[in-house]
Write an enzyme that holds these catalytic residues in place. Sequence first.
Site: not given
Ligand code: IVH
Length: 680
Positions: A36, A40, A85-86, A116, A118, A120, A139, A176, A228, A292, A316, A410, A413, A428, A433
Amino acid sequence: MASTPGEASERIERLRGLIRRHDHLYYVLDSPEITDADYDGLMRELRRLEELHPALVTPDSPTQRVAGEPSERFQTVRHPVPLLSLGNVFDAAELEAWERRMMNLIPGEEIDYYCELKYDGLAVALTYEDGVLVRGATRGTGTEGEDVTANLRTVRSIPLRVTGPDAPRRFEVRGEILFPIDRFEQLNREREERGERTYANPRNTAAGSVRQLDPQITASRPLDMYVYSLGWAEGDAPDTQSETLAWLGRLGFKINPDNRPVATLADARRFYEDSLDRRDSLNYGCDGVVIKVDSFRLQRLLGVVGREPRWAIAYKYPAEQATTRLNDIGINVGRTGALNPYAVLEPVQVSGVTVKLATLHNEDYVRERDIRIGDLVQVQRAGEVIPQVLGPVREARTGAEREFAMPEACPECGQTVLRPEGEAIHRCVNPACPAQSAELIKHYVSRPAMDIDGVGESIVAQLLSAGLIRDFADLYGLTEQQLADLDRMGEKSARNVVTAIERSRERPLGNVIFALGIRHVGAETARLLAERYGDMELLAAASQEELTDIHTIGPVVAESVFTWFRDEENLRLVERLREAGVRMREEGTVPIGDLPWAGMEIVLTGRLQELSRTQAEELVRSLGGKPGRSVTKRTALVVAGAEAGSKLDRAQRLETPIIDEDEFMRRVNEARQQTGGAAV
Ligand code: IVH
């Protein structure tokens, strides 16, 4: 030292290249090659050269991650290609049904998959032009998001410039934003200590951090990003998901090393099972896996229904909540004397892990949710985050439940417990303590503080109860024999501990300041204080006002530092550390009081040509000066740029010296020479 502009420009480019490489090694690949301190050093040199040659500063320079003023609101941006979305599945049967639906649409085709995690977190899209990050957007609705470029620039695993010759002229990557779980818990602990509300989970905190109007705040959060997908590209790009991610990895993006191409759905299921087993060891939130279709040709054939592609599915993880009995509420006393209630639960399985204890945060949390001892409660676990009690199942009450009250004494103590006005935390009042001493010592030896390896919870407890130590300064008097006599400690470990204690004397001043355990002084603040003061004695003598003048240090921190150094006990503790040979000075920094512009209030007004306002203010601070907001009798100097307005008028009326940007830069350089370039 580069002296001509040509030499400077060459050196600047070289430094930027080096820093980019080390950023990539550290933040993307997790395998740093330099210390580091060396890193720096490179940054410091680059900053200095850029300050001497402001015309050479470019937005993609590593020094420019945190730039830009707080904004009023975010601009809306349209995504040229919508973010999808998925669809979700929850078991193997649903997963197989998904494959069958695809097979019906593309009979005779062989499907390879790409697996991959997923994540959060918060989905974002990054646009690059000519290799440079030009836009970062959330998004949002999928078609429209918010322009959060200034904030995303502060995320260290996002390259400001991509590497390699085969980047398309314009392209967009998606991924993400995540808040690492260990850092999230640390942040919450710090907030709890300060009596502030804690954050619910890493995902919301990641999202909240990206949507801050002030990029400085985002910069203070340790956000990370996994990429991703490729949103779109002008020019050539690979034609499978697996090749695309490998290629994006070569361009400098962070790609999860756990991703796997697989040949069959059965393999994809194994990926899911394995990831479920390892889920708790991950430092970021995941709520399943994404499977995928690897080939983009097949993806196109399969197409999209509504917002959900047919070619990808989220498998999920099972829910992470469970219901159990709250047998009791215990109290834990922290290092600053904070009393934290925790739940003692009838052991329950939450997604494969037995949970016996869960956090209840503070008294307000228990009250607001009306959680009573004996209640049936809902417990939640999210990844590695400490499990928490969400609330009671009211319908299940029998009337035998007991309301909880914070103890008046406390539990460690017996001394008085107080809840300071405006805070959510009970404390406390006894600084001696034993619970506090133990926590404080554990903090002192912890890695980000003095890094004394081998001194864990049980060793600290034994040392305290044997009377061998009373506080952390006593660590330096311990002998190998004393340590070897402890439970679970052999001669070899005792020797290692003594060596670690020895070595800790050399820890940088910032770590020493952090190790003292001053309330509100986190590792980053401590480093800043060390940089500004360079000497413990000067820090101890600093006034509250002087401390507040340091950029990013607010009145609460300033008060806490000031008060800490006004306590006799604390001063004695520092003195004993000094006698033990612990570092109290940082060589190479110029104490703030010795800087050429110490105490000078300088007001900047109007638009500057070469410098941004933030850069100019930083220059003033770096020389010990204080950027002022309005022109008063105390103002020593006014720097006027183009279209300077009322502040200039006022300065003329008060006969305050007024200079232009060129003169300002000349004085900056002159002052820097006085410090021998050592000003921070
Ligand atoms: S692919 C195929 N890959 O899940 C189109 N999405 O429900 C979707 N997410 O808003 C994008 N991990 O933010 C993809 N490995 C991953 C992911 C991923 C998390 C989220 C993504 C999207 C949501 C879709």
